[in-house]
Every structure is written in C-alpha cells, then in structure tokens.
Design a protein around this motif. Structure first.
Motif, PDB file in Angstrom:
ATOM      1  N   ASN A  46       0.679  -0.858  -0.079  1.00  0.00           N
ATOM      2  CA  ASN A  46      -0.045   0.015  -0.163  1.00  0.00           C
ATOM      3  C   ASN A  46       0.735   1.300  -0.146  1.00  0.00           C
ATOM      4  O   ASN A  46       2.242   1.865   0.792  1.00  0.00           O
ATOM      5  N   SER A  57      -4.659   6.315   0.218  1.00  0.00           N
ATOM      6  CA  SER A  57      -5.263   5.443  -0.183  1.00  0.00           C
ATOM      7  C   SER A  57      -6.591   5.029  -0.236  1.00  0.00           C
ATOM      8  O   SER A  57      -7.483   4.954   0.346  1.00  0.00           O
ATOM      9  N   PHE A 106      -6.795   1.792  -0.382  1.00  0.00           N
ATOM     10  CA  PHE A 106      -7.094   0.864   0.521  1.00  0.00           C
ATOM     11  C   PHE A 106      -6.833   1.397   2.143  1.00  0.00           C
ATOM     12  O   PHE A 106      -6.535   0.697   2.810  1.00  0.00           O
TER      13      PHE A 106
END
Lengths: 480, 460
Positions: B31, B44, B46
C-alpha cells in the motif's frame, strides 16, 4: 509538418507502417502506458538536421524538448513532446518559382515533435514529426502551393520524409491575412491540417474571399483558428482566439537536451544529398534534359520512401543515374517514365515499391538496343522491344530477382539477333524457291513449310511467330 | 483507485526484471499514497497504512492508538519493519522512501537520480522520481543495491537505454573514480579521516527535542571515534519545500493527464444529460470521480503553476518566440527551477568530492575544505497518530522539509533508524555527493553499528 520516414520517435516502439490495420502495431510507449518513457530516435535527429542544413538553417548546438498539454482523443499522454523554447534550428530559406517568378521564403525555425495519433489509431502515435515554420512571405495561393511542392521535393531529396500528403506524412497549417495595397497586414486566421496541394489552394482562395467580403462590407476579420470542409469547399470556425487553449508548456523532464557538436554537423553535411536546386541544374546540363523532363523525374511518386534511415536510397533520380552510365539518357529516361512508372501506376504501386533492379533494367535496355530480343511483328516493333516489356511486367508482377538472361530462358523468350532471323528466312527461301513462289502468289498454307525450315536452321532458337512474320514481311508485304 | 482494475501492461519494470534475474522472489505489492503523493500513507483507496512499529518500554494502552507509517511508500516500510521481507522497493520523489523508513524504524535509501532505471515506474514527477530501497538492515539494502547498480567499474553498470534519464556508463565510472578520494573507513573506532557536515538550516522551529536528543547521541558517538563534525551552511534550503511543491506538482499535473479512462484503469460513465461536446468534458467525469482528493489538489496546483495567467496575452499562433508575457509559469515554475539550481549549487559547495554531472566542476580537484557527507535528522518528529493528522493547512507538507533538498539536487540519501526517548523511532539521514551512493552505504553501515550501541545504552 512532415512525418519523418525513419519512423519512430522511440527506438523501442514498434515500427509503424502506413496501411497497417488500425490499432495493431503500437507499443506500450505509444499508448502512453504508465511507467513507459519516451526515447528520441537518433536517425530522426539526423534527418531533421539534414533538412535544416539543406534549407541553410542555423542548426542549434543546444535544443530541448517541451510538453504541450491539451486533452484530445488523439493524444494518449495528454501532452505532445515538442520544441517550444529551444528549437532544433533557426532561420533558413526555401526558394520557389512559378508563374509569379522566383521568390525566397524565409524559415523561422524547424522543430522536432512527437506525432499524435491519427484520429484514434494508435499505430501512428509516437512517430517523429518535424515542423517547419515559415515567415509570412507568401502573397498568393499559388506561392503557397509552390512552397509546399518545393518543400516536398526537398524533403524527398534529402531523404527525411516521403512528404506524401495523401498518406498524412505531410500536412500544412496556413495563416491567411488580407490587406489593401499599402496597408499593413490584416488580421490573420489559421487554417489547420490541410492535406493536399489542391485543398490548400481551394482553402486559401475560400478564406481570402471570406476576408475580402467581410472587409468590403465594413466588417472586421476576427482572429481565429479554422478548419477546411473538403466537401463544401469552405473554411469553418474551430475556435476563436479567446478559446485558444492554454497549452501549459513545460520542459520535458525525461528527454535530455539535444547537444549537437560541430563534428556531428560536419558528418551530416558530408553525406548531405544534393540540393534539389543544384540537382535540377545538373540534370539539365549533364543529360540535356529540358525542365519538363526534370520535373517528371523529380516528381515520380514519393521519390524516396525512407526506410533506409537516411540512405540516399533508390530515388527515381538515383535509379536513373545508376542506369544511365554508358547508355543513352533519353532512352533510359523513356524506359523509366513510360514503361516502369506507367506499369507501377497501373498496379497502384509507388516507385519505392518497384522490385526492378537497376541492373535488370540496364540489361533489358541493352538487349533492345542491340536488337537481340523481341517478338517483333516487324522491324519497328523490334525496336519498341515488346519482349523486353513483357519481361519488365513479369518482374513487376512476380518480383523476380533473377538476371535477365535467366528470366528470358524461363519465359521462353529467345535471344536471337534480328539479322540472324532474317538470314535464316532468306536461306529457307533459297532452299525452297518453289514453295516461296507459291507463297508470293497468295498460298499462305505452304508458308509453314518455310517456317519449319527456318526454325530448323536456327536450331529452334528463333520464335516461330517471329519467323513467320519475318517470312510474310519478305514474301507478301515485301517490307524488308 | 486507478490501479484497482488495471490491465497487465505486458512488460515488467527494469528493477523487477533485474531482481528476478538475480534470483529474488517478488512477494507482493504494498500500500502507498495514491501515485506516491503524500507523506503519511493516508491517501490510499485501500485505507491508511498503520505503523507496525512496537516500542519497547511503552505502556500497552498507548501502543494501541494507530500511528502513521509515513509516506508515500508506507507499505514498503511497514513490511520491512517486522522483517516480512528481505527488502522492499519504494519510490522517492521528495522523501517517500526515507520518511516512512524513519517512522517505521528501518533503513531507507534514495539513490542518486539516474542510477536506477525508472522504466516501469509510474511517474509522479519525472525529474525527481527515484526507485528507493527499504530494509531492516543496511546490509540488505546493499545486497539489493548491487543488483540494481553494480559498483565495480569494470562490470557493465546498469545503464538502461529504455530510460532516457539513465546515466551513461562513462559518467557512472567518473563518479566511481571521484569517490576514490573518499576516506577509507575500515575500523569503526577510527573515523579520524571522516569529515561530516552538519547543515545548520536543517533544524527548523518545528523540529522537536524528541528528534534532537537521539541525533545528538549519534553525533557524540561519531565524535568519540574521531570523526570531524563541521557546521556547514546550505543557505537556499529555506526555499526547498516551496520549490519542490511547485515543480513536483507541475510535473504531476502533466503526468496525470494520461489517466483519462480511455486506454487503462477505470472509466466513469457520465450521466446521459451531461454535456460531452468536448473530449475534455468526457475525461472530466472519469478524472473527477476516480482521482483521490490529494491527487486532485496537486493537479490543480501544478496546472496553475504552468498556466499563462492572462489568456489574452497568448497568441493563437504559438510559434512566435520571445513574447513578453507574464504568466504563472514565469512566476512559479521558472522561479522554482532557478531555486533548484541554487539548492544543487549549495550541495556542490560543501562536498569535498566534485559533482561529475556538472562539466564546469569536473576540473575541480578534491578540496581539503569540503565535507565527505552531510548528516541531519530525517524527520521533524516521530510518527504522528493517525487521529491527529489534519489535511488542512501545510502540516502534512512540512513533513518533507528535511528530505526534499536531496531530491531536488538528485543526490543520494539514506535514513537509518535510532530510537527516541518515547520509544518511537526517528531517522538520521546521511547525504552524499552525486554518485557516491556506495560510500553513503558504507557510512550507513558503520553508523548502524554505532547506533545499536548508543540505543542499547540509553534503553538500559
């Protein structure tokens, strides 16, 4: 602007060929895939420098690359790499001539650019492009057309582009402004992307009359960018000056500046092909051509296709000059223009696609000139070289690379001297005087007996039809 | 979010190829901040990267509150922390390798610009982007480094013709030769020949005691072993952060232009009453929907920095050179470029080794006056709590203030960890002349040993 024949902006990118199906030959670079990086192709630089030197331009020892940003479907990266701030060359000139007399068009600069996609066909993206920017030195559509044609010839001669407008290798953006005699230049409009000399002239005339009409009615010409509608033969507004995109030019951080040393420029100069102006003069003096012949020779198709990365290659002129050594210039010229090119045009092929080698053509011409080959109907036809033409067509059709003697044998075209055939015929007549007499009186049926006798004398080398014709000429037509 | 649905581009990055060829195994992808834009790995799709570092001697209650792993390559630093991998690749545009390494207590190298190929690296800002290496030990970084950049001058150095900014072999060799003047450091207890510069501009008001104390301990340890500590000045440092954000954002706005939803990544279908008369209108829907907030912010900033302020002054026919027009481009972008030159010059002025990239400097012989390396804290603080991060104001940008100068100058910098009094790690940056990466690694290895000693002393 001209699309350079050496092709690609990037060495890693796939070779792009015209006529390839859309979106089948592109690389990750062309599609601006994330993680890819551009690369300047050295031979593109060589060819652009050649062009600049041929125009007498001042090639810059330092030039650099910039990004020009705009969002459009033909631009996968969202920017085009160009040379905004430090172009490849400054200055230079192109001499044109025509019904208006002779004239010099000054160049502002020549810059390298990355070609965008042609419509949404990725095959074309990432090719190298050279943009030549002139000063406003042209005063009529005819001058503009002459400038374009002269440039095309120049680009072909130095081998930097096939300059083919129909295939999009060469395009023009033209600016038009109209003023009354004695007044300063009027407001200009730019017409983008003209792709034939015919359209160029039509578009310019249409635009000039649009300006004149506006001014006559007391209106003003608004500065804008226009397109040309080929079907309606009029120009139309693309965008006004106020709508002009802000291209947000920025130095490209990936391509380092282009540093050209004096030694490099000298090496390019050393192999610079002959300037067209000089070439014209020489062709006239050396081979006794008139201007018409020279024009024909120089305009043959795309002259140089440029897959050779700057090799002077087989232009029609160099093909001619190679073949003409020890031969009659006019004869060689006629063969190239009336036979070779005529056949190529018939088969919709360019001169560069011709499989005929210079050696093959030379041999063919020699055979005809020494009257060793023909399926002649009469002596006149013998000189026209019908058999030789058959061989030429055979080569163009099949791409045969064998020498002429082999092809002749393969095609059943015998090498036999015309005088020999006649001698065999006369001997046969002497051997069978009664048969000859019956032929003279109109009995053609017995002619075949004489043909057989003459064939036997030639040990089968002579063509039967040829012998027959020769006998007829002697006995019936009495032409020989 | 662009990558979520990414197609296989059909080729590997040069760095990945080199590692695979040399027997490495690629474990996975980590990530990071979207397109590497960020200093805290919070931008991000994620979710943020949570700092996995576990401080010793800290009450369990405090441990539970998640901290940032730093960014943008926070994921790479995080997996190196618990030795889940031998080493992790990262990118470093303005500190994205060194900063997370410092926050996570691992080592992170940003090599000299142009040594490691960027072919296959998604560009954020081409003139600044480098591939970084993160690992728990400097030795591991070296093992990866020698695969990516062979050091022996007789070995064909890893010049990559697919990267036009990859430095040619002759310049690599020149840098290697220039490094011969670097002091030989064999004995950790004899650093008498090592001249260490301490740049006075690297201690801004934001820099707290948490960072200063461990940094002083490092300096003490070095001094005790004979190294000379020399105060130096890099006067243009104060402009570095502004120059960096103008240049990096300008390049980012250009590089992000290709994400239009046509050839790769996600495509947002505009509502059917949308005005799609221009190509850019179509792209705008996809770009507005799928770019993250931080990326959009930087695209806007960068776009402005490249803009001609007054459109009326721009000719439609853009070929007329030397037009006197006033533009944001001149006021921001070009100014930032000039500052970048000054910053680069600052470094060249203090180093003993000449910069082989600058032709005017190649004749310059090694001086006795200059320093071999620079030493400064990597960050202004320890890893912030995710809960205290605000994306308002300039707080997140200030994180980079100590790392961007080396990025602008393109010179090698490695951050190695030490432990602050609160038990959380901080980083010390070792910065060298362009092409002296090998020597910077050497010093890092020595200092790693020293810090083990000093850290264990303070903790016991």
């Amino acid at each position: 602007m001209a699309w350079m024949g050496s092709g690609h902006w990037s060495r890693d990118a796939m070779t792009s060929q015209l006529g390839v199906e859309a979106n089948t030959s592109y690389s990750a670079i062309d599609a601006a895939w994330p993680g890819t990086l551009p690369k300047l192709n050295k031979s593109c630089v060589d060819l652009a420098v050649r062009t600049a030197l041929a125009c007498g331009a001042n090639v810059q020892s330092f030039s650099a690359f910039d990004r020009k940003h705009y969002f459009y479907a033909d631009l996968p990266a969202g920017y085009q790499i160009t040379q905004k701030y430090a172009p490849l060359s400054l200055g230079g000139e192109v001499r044109i001539s025509g019904s208006f007399g002779e004239k010099t068009i000054r160049l502002q600069q020549i810059q390298l650019e990355q070609e965008n996609l042609k419509a949404i066909d990725l095959n074309r993206a990432g090719s190298a492009l050279m943009e030549l920017v002139s000063y406003p030195d042209m005063r009529s559509p005819e001058e503009a057309a002459a400038y374009v044609k002269t440039l095309q010839t120049l680009l072909r001669t130095v081998g930097s582009s096939d300059a083919n407008m129909e295939q999009g290798s060469f395009r023009c953006d033209v600016n038009v402004s109209v003023n009354r005699p004695g007044d300063p230049f009027g407001t200009r409009c730019e017409i983008k992307n003209l792709n034939s000399v015919g359209f160029l002239i039509t578009a310019l005339n249409a635009e000039i009359y649009r300006h004149i009409e506006l001014l006559d009615q007391g209106n003003q010409v608004i500065q804008e960018t226009r397109g040309f509608d080929e079907n309606r033969m009029i120009t139309y507004k693309l965008r006004s000056k106020e709508d002009a995109p802000d291209y947000r030019y920025m130095p490209d951080s990936n391509l380092p500046p282009l540093i050209l040393t004096q030694a490099y420029l000298q090496s390019i100069k050393a192999f610079l092909p002959e300037h067209p102006d000089h070439l014209r003069k020489r062709l006239v003096e050396q081979y006794g051509f008139n201007q018409q012949d020279v024009n024909v020779l120089l305009s043959i198709d795309a002259g140089r296709d440029v897959p050779f990365d700057g090799e002077t290659g087989q232009s029609a002129v160099s093909f001619f000059e190679e073949t003409v050594k020890g031969r009659n210039p006019k004869t060689v010229f006629n063969w190239i223009v009336n036979e070779l090119v005529a056949q190529l045009v018939l088969h919709k092929r360019t001169f560069g696609q011709s499989p005929l080698s210079q050696a093959q053509l030379g041999d063919l011409i020699d055979l005809v000139e020494t009257r060793k080959i023909s399926i002649f109907i009469n002596v006149e036809d013998c000189i026209k070289g019908t058999a030789a033409k058959d061989i030429l067509r055979h080569i163009l059709r099949t791409g045969a690379i064998e020498d002429i003697a082999t092809l002749q044998a393969n095609l059943g075209l015998m090498t036999i001297d015309v005088a020999d055939v006649r001698m065999f015929c006369e001997t046969a007549i002497g051997d069978f005087p009664d048969v000859a007499e019956r032929v003279r009186q109109g009995n053609k049926k017995v002619l075949m007996k004489l043909v057989g006798a003459a064939m036997k004398l030639s040990n089968g080398r002579a063509d039967a039809n040829l012998v027959k014709t020769c006998l007829e000429d002697i006995l019936i037509h009495r032409t020989i | 979010m662009w990558i979520k649905n990414a197609q296989d581009p059909g080729y590997d990055a040069t760095v990945v190829n080199l590692l695979l060829e040399n027997g490495a195994q690629i474990l996975g992808k980590t990530n990071c901040d979207e397109f590497g834009m960020g200093s805290l790995s919070i931008h991000s799709f994620f979710k943020p990267v949570i700092n996995p570092f576990t401080p010793a001697n800290v009450p369990p209650a405090k441990k539970s509150e998640p901290r940032s792993a730093g960014g943008s390559s926070g994921g790479s630093a995080a997996i190196a922390t618990h030795k889940l991998c031998f080493a992790a690749l990262a990118t470093d545009t303005g500190g994205s390798t060194r900063l997370p390494a410092a926050y996570c207590g691992v080592a992170g190298l940003k090599p000299s610009y142009g040594l490691i190929s960027r072919w296959g690296v998604i560009a954020f800002a081409d003139s600044l982007d480098t591939v970084g290496i993160i690992a728990s030990k400097v030795e591991n970084i070296r093992r990866v480094y020698v695969i990516l950049i062979p050091v022996e001058s007789d070995v064909v150095a890893q010049y990559d013709e697919r990267d036009p900014t990859s430095v040619p072999v002759d310049i690599r060799n020149a840098a290697h030769d220039a490094c011969e003047h670097f002091p030989v450091l064999e004995d950790i207890n004899d650093l008498g020949k090592l001249r260490i510069g301490i740049p006075q501009e690297y201690f801004p008001a934001e820099l707290g005691d948490t960072v200063l104390k461990p940094f002083r301990r490092v300096l003490q340890a070095l001094e005790q072993r004979g190294a000379s500590l020399i105060p130096v000045s890099l006067p243009s440092t104060k402009y570095a952060l502004s120059a960096y954000y103008v240049l990096a954002s300008a390049e980012a706005s250009s590089n992000m232009a290709r994400y239009d939803g046509v050839r790769y990544g996600m495509q947002y279908r505009p509502p059917y009453d949308a005005d799609l008369s221009k190509t850019s209108d179509v792209y705008a829907h996809t770009r507005s929907f799928y770019f993250g907030k931080e990326v959009k912010k930087r695209i806007l900033l960068g776009t402005y920095a490249l803009t001609a302020e007054s459109v009326h002054n721009v000719s439609v026919m853009e070929h007329i050179p030397n037009q006197p027009i006033f533009r944001a481009f001149d006021n921001y972008y070009l100014k930032a470029q000039e500052l970048r030159k000054l910053i680069r010059q600052d470094f060249n002025n203090v180093f003993r080794i000449p910069n082989v990239l600058q032709s005017s400097n190649t004749s310059k012989t090694t001086t006795t006056q200059g320093v071999d390396i620079l030493l400064h804290p990597t960050t202004i603080r320890t890893a912030p709590l995710l809960s205290e991060i605000s994306d308002k104001g300039l707080d997140t940008y200030v994180q980079d203030v100590l790392t961007v100068p080396a990025s602008l100058a393109g010179i090698p910098a490695i951050s190695i960890p030490s432990i602050a009094d609160d038990g959380w790690p901080v980083g010390t940056s070792i910065v060298g002349q362009w092409g002296s990466d090998e020597k910077v690694l050497k010093v890092a290895e020595l200092m790693e040993k020293l810090m083990h000693e000093t850290d264990s002393k303070t903790l016991t």
